[in-house]
Write a protein that holds these residues in place. Sequence first.
Motif, PDB file in Angstrom:
ATOM      1  N   ILE A 220       0.828  -1.214   0.000  1.00 17.68           N
ATOM      2  CA  ILE A 220       0.000   0.000   0.000  1.00 17.68           C
ATOM      3  C   ILE A 220       0.862   1.264   0.000  1.00 17.68           C
ATOM      4  CG2 ILE A 220      -1.787   1.317   1.207  1.00 17.68           C
ATOM      5  CD1 ILE A 220      -2.896  -1.291   2.290  1.00 17.68           C
ATOM      6  N   PHE A 221       1.659   1.468   1.046  1.00 17.02           N
ATOM      7  CA  PHE A 221       2.370   2.730   1.190  1.00 17.02           C
ATOM      8  C   PHE A 221       3.349   2.980   0.038  1.00 17.02           C
ATOM      9  CE2 PHE A 221       2.012   1.792   6.009  1.00 17.02           C
ATOM     10  CZ  PHE A 221       0.664   2.105   5.982  1.00 17.02           C
ATOM     11  N   GLU A 222       4.174   1.993  -0.281  1.00 14.96           N
ATOM     12  CA  GLU A 222       5.146   2.182  -1.362  1.00 14.96           C
ATOM     13  C   GLU A 222       4.459   2.273  -2.716  1.00 14.96           C
ATOM     14  OE1 GLU A 222       8.060  -0.913  -1.033  1.00 14.96           O
ATOM     15  OE2 GLU A 222       8.948  -0.082   0.799  1.00 14.96           O
ATOM     16  N   ARG A 223       3.403   1.509  -2.897  1.00 13.41           N
ATOM     17  CA  ARG A 223       2.684   1.535  -4.172  1.00 13.41           C
ATOM     18  C   ARG A 223       2.060   2.896  -4.439  1.00 13.41           C
ATOM     19  NH1 ARG A 223      -1.211  -3.482  -5.410  1.00 13.41           N
ATOM     20  NH2 ARG A 223       0.797  -4.492  -4.978  1.00 13.41           N
ATOM     21  N   LEU A 224       1.674   3.598  -3.379  1.00  8.36           N
ATOM     22  CA  LEU A 224       1.028   4.902  -3.525  1.00  8.36           C
ATOM     23  C   LEU A 224       1.996   6.057  -3.290  1.00  8.36           C
ATOM     24  CD1 LEU A 224      -2.380   4.222  -1.719  1.00  8.36           C
ATOM     25  CD2 LEU A 224      -1.773   3.904  -4.131  1.00  8.36           C
ATOM     26  N   ASP A 225       3.282   5.756  -3.178  1.00  6.44           N
ATOM     27  CA  ASP A 225       4.303   6.775  -2.969  1.00  6.44           C
ATOM     28  C   ASP A 225       4.052   7.564  -1.679  1.00  6.44           C
ATOM     29  OD1 ASP A 225       6.699   8.046  -3.777  1.00  6.44           O
ATOM     30  OD2 ASP A 225       5.583   9.742  -4.595  1.00  6.44           O
ATOM     31  N   MET A 226       3.552   6.865  -0.649  1.00 10.57           N
ATOM     32  CA  MET A 226       3.326   7.481   0.659  1.00 10.57           C
ATOM     33  C   MET A 226       4.624   7.367   1.459  1.00 10.57           C
ATOM     34  SD  MET A 226      -0.531   5.959   1.278  1.00 10.57           S
ATOM     35  CE  MET A 226      -0.843   6.792   2.849  1.00 10.57           C
ATOM     36  N   LYS A 227       5.552   8.286   1.199  1.00 10.90           N
ATOM     37  CA  LYS A 227       6.914   8.192   1.721  1.00 10.90           C
ATOM     38  C   LYS A 227       7.024   8.524   3.202  1.00 10.90           C
ATOM     39  CE  LYS A 227       9.026   9.206  -2.762  1.00 10.90           C
ATOM     40  NZ  LYS A 227       9.880  10.136  -3.555  1.00 10.90           N
ATOM     41  N   HIS A 228       5.998   9.156   3.743  1.00 10.97           N
ATOM     42  CA  HIS A 228       6.038   9.548   5.149  1.00 10.97           C
ATOM     43  C   HIS A 228       4.990   8.784   5.974  1.00 10.97           C
ATOM     44  CE1 HIS A 228       8.800  12.752   4.060  1.00 10.97           C
ATOM     45  NE2 HIS A 228       7.957  13.114   3.102  1.00 10.97           N
ATOM     46  N   THR A 229       4.661   7.579   5.530  1.00 11.97           N
ATOM     47  CA  THR A 229       3.663   6.754   6.209  1.00 11.97           C
ATOM     48  C   THR A 229       4.309   5.438   6.624  1.00 11.97           C
ATOM     49  OG1 THR A 229       1.921   7.757   4.863  1.00 11.97           O
ATOM     50  CG2 THR A 229       1.375   5.706   6.007  1.00 11.97           C
ATOM     51  N   PHE A 230       4.076   5.039   7.873  1.00 12.19           N
ATOM     52  CA  PHE A 230       4.738   3.852   8.422  1.00 12.19           C
ATOM     53  C   PHE A 230       3.954   3.374   9.633  1.00 12.19           C
ATOM     54  CE2 PHE A 230       6.446   7.768  10.088  1.00 12.19           C
ATOM     55  CZ  PHE A 230       6.483   7.579  11.460  1.00 12.19           C
ATOM     56  N   THR A 231       4.360   2.239  10.189  1.00 13.65           N
ATOM     57  CA  THR A 231       3.703   1.707  11.373  1.00 13.65           C
ATOM     58  C   THR A 231       4.605   1.844  12.596  1.00 13.65           C
ATOM     59  OG1 THR A 231       4.495  -0.500  10.763  1.00 13.65           O
ATOM     60  CG2 THR A 231       2.231   0.059  10.174  1.00 13.65           C
ATOM     61  N   PHE A 232       3.999   1.752  13.750  1.00 11.32           N
ATOM     62  CA  PHE A 232       4.729   1.879  15.017  1.00 11.32           C
ATOM     63  C   PHE A 232       5.743   0.747  15.157  1.00 11.32           C
ATOM     64  CE2 PHE A 232       5.419   1.304  19.538  1.00 11.32           C
ATOM     65  CZ  PHE A 232       5.646   2.599  19.958  1.00 11.32           C
ATOM     66  N   SER A 233       6.617   0.878  16.122  1.00 10.11           N
ATOM     67  CA  SER A 233       7.652  -0.101  16.474  1.00 10.11           C
ATOM     68  C   SER A 233       8.942   0.224  15.730  1.00 10.11           C
ATOM     69  CB  SER A 233       7.201  -1.549  16.195  1.00 10.11           C
ATOM     70  OG  SER A 233       8.087  -2.452  16.852  1.00 10.11           O
ATOM     71  N   ASP A 234       9.537  -0.754  15.072  1.00 14.49           N
ATOM     72  CA  ASP A 234      10.834  -0.519  14.444  1.00 14.49           C
ATOM     73  C   ASP A 234      10.754   0.590  13.405  1.00 14.49           C
ATOM     74  OD1 ASP A 234      11.904  -2.489  15.968  1.00 14.49           O
ATOM     75  OD2 ASP A 234      11.769  -4.041  14.442  1.00 14.49           O
ATOM     76  N   ASP A 235       9.636   0.671  12.691  1.00 17.66           N
ATOM     77  CA  ASP A 235       9.490   1.712  11.674  1.00 17.66           C
ATOM     78  C   ASP A 235       9.586   3.105  12.284  1.00 17.66           C
ATOM     79  OD1 ASP A 235       9.185  -0.187   9.758  1.00 17.66           O
ATOM     80  OD2 ASP A 235       7.007  -0.063   9.661  1.00 17.66           O
ATOM     81  N   LEU A 236       9.113   3.259  13.522  1.00  9.95           N
ATOM     82  CA  LEU A 236       9.127   4.562  14.176  1.00  9.95           C
ATOM     83  C   LEU A 236      10.559   4.999  14.483  1.00  9.95           C
ATOM     84  CD1 LEU A 236       7.494   6.891  15.433  1.00  9.95           C
ATOM     85  CD2 LEU A 236       7.406   5.585  17.549  1.00  9.95           C
ATOM     86  N   THR A 237      11.373   4.089  15.015  1.00  9.36           N
ATOM     87  CA  THR A 237      12.745   4.440  15.360  1.00  9.36           C
ATOM     88  C   THR A 237      13.602   4.650  14.118  1.00  9.36           C
ATOM     89  OG1 THR A 237      13.319   2.092  15.551  1.00  9.36           O
ATOM     90  CG2 THR A 237      12.619   3.208  17.557  1.00  9.36           C
ATOM     91  N   ALA A 238      13.250   3.982  13.016  1.00 13.19           N
ATOM     92  CA  ALA A 238      14.036   4.103  11.787  1.00 13.19           C
ATOM     93  C   ALA A 238      13.616   5.292  10.938  1.00 13.19           C
ATOM     94  CB  ALA A 238      13.918   2.815  10.969  1.00 13.19           C
ATOM     95  N   TYR A 239      12.461   5.881  11.234  1.00 15.55           N
ATOM     96  CA  TYR A 239      11.928   6.960  10.406  1.00 15.55           C
ATOM     97  C   TYR A 239      12.805   8.197  10.531  1.00 15.55           C
ATOM     98  CZ  TYR A 239       8.606  10.394   8.588  1.00 15.55           C
ATOM     99  OH  TYR A 239       7.998  11.382   7.866  1.00 15.55           O
ATOM    100  N   MET A 240      13.243   8.720   9.406  1.00 16.24           N
ATOM    101  CA  MET A 240      14.163   9.852   9.388  1.00 16.24           C
ATOM    102  C   MET A 240      13.432  11.198   9.263  1.00 16.24           C
ATOM    103  SD  MET A 240      16.971   8.327   9.805  1.00 16.24           S
ATOM    104  CE  MET A 240      18.110   9.681   9.571  1.00 16.24           C
ATOM    105  N   GLY A 241      12.143  11.161   8.983  1.00 18.21           N
ATOM    106  CA  GLY A 241      11.390  12.400   8.834  1.00 18.21           C
ATOM    107  C   GLY A 241      10.925  12.939  10.175  1.00 18.21           C
TER     108      GLY A 241
END
Length: 393
Positions: A220-241
């Motif tokens: 979903i997110f990558e297919r729609l180019d939603m570059k600032h959308t992610f889920t909690f947990s590891d994605d949160l700590t890795a998010y650079m935005g």
Amino acid sequence: MFLVSCSGSEEEGQSSFSFWRRGDDREKVDIPASFTEASARKMGQQLDSIFTHLHKRKGFNGTVLVTKYDQVIYKGAFGYADFYRKDSLSTETAFQLASVSKQFTAMAIMMLKEQGKLQYDDSVQQYLPDFPYKGVTIRQLLTHRSGLPNYTYFSDELWPDRKKPLTNQDVVHLMVQHQPKIFYTPNTRFDYSNTGYCLLAAIVDEASGMPFSTFLRERIFERLDMKHTFTFSDDLTAYMGKFATGHTRGRQKRTTDYLDTVLGDKGVYSTVEDLYKWDQALYTQKLVKRETLEEAFKGSRTEKKKTEDYGFGWRIKALESGDSVVYHGGLWHGYTTYLMRNKKDHSALIVLSNLPNGSLQYLKDVQRFLYPIQPDTATIKDTKPAKVASAQL
């Protein structure tokens, strides 16, 4: 692009939004002659006045994006991502979506249904064999008709180590081991349930063969180019935005706890600009066929007296103007969120806040402005607020 912006990011928004003018499978909408560059600009200026008023007089702290006939007519950012650091918000700041996350969980289920990997009337046991409650189907989980107890309540008693994160699999295990009492027999009535969407995420794990968070990101997110959308947990700590911190009503920081790691009912982070991409994708067949999506917007409630209905991850209601809209609100750990779509004119109202101070109670006044009962009579009111429906997670 007819855009009024108070955030200073107008040029960035225009370049990313133009993507949605391409493609032949897009659902069309008739644009009236009255919708001109001048009228759209005027509406944007009026919306800026409304939200500036809400910020200064009612304490609104957050971001907003409004569309009409697929065009962004207004976007803005008010206040701070972090009150302690005085870190200003922008329309590219990510917020925890709370229950607005449920529509992504429902979409994952619809995608798997189209792929033949599940059916809506399958029992939960077909994917979670040890699940102890009989007669519960995927459709009932989607439409909040399962009768299951809410995990956010029973886990308080059954998960004593609050320093240890709770996962979706842990929730299933607690239900298998302790079998907390059901609220009512499945499919007898509507009762809003976070447990249902937690279980749907676990079913996505099993049916897709990949973690739920990975499915959302890749499908979903990558297919729609939603570059600032992610889920909690590891994605949160890795998010650079940049992402907003949840606060209490008194503007104190909210800290995460053991419940934040349960996904499906909540746990998606996004921006108003990414949610615009999501809204626009739902007028195409990029994710699922049009007839598949339409079922998500059909009501499921059977009660004789009801002011609104529920589909798959979307609430359904009629506005005072008579327009039928789909929407969802959310409230979780200092975040208050709202996304409403009107298919009639391809409009959307997207509001994200990290301060639950009641300022979003005035969204009905914004709706009256966007969809007046009589043209040119709607104004922002400074009287008794109209409460936003479904402010729970």
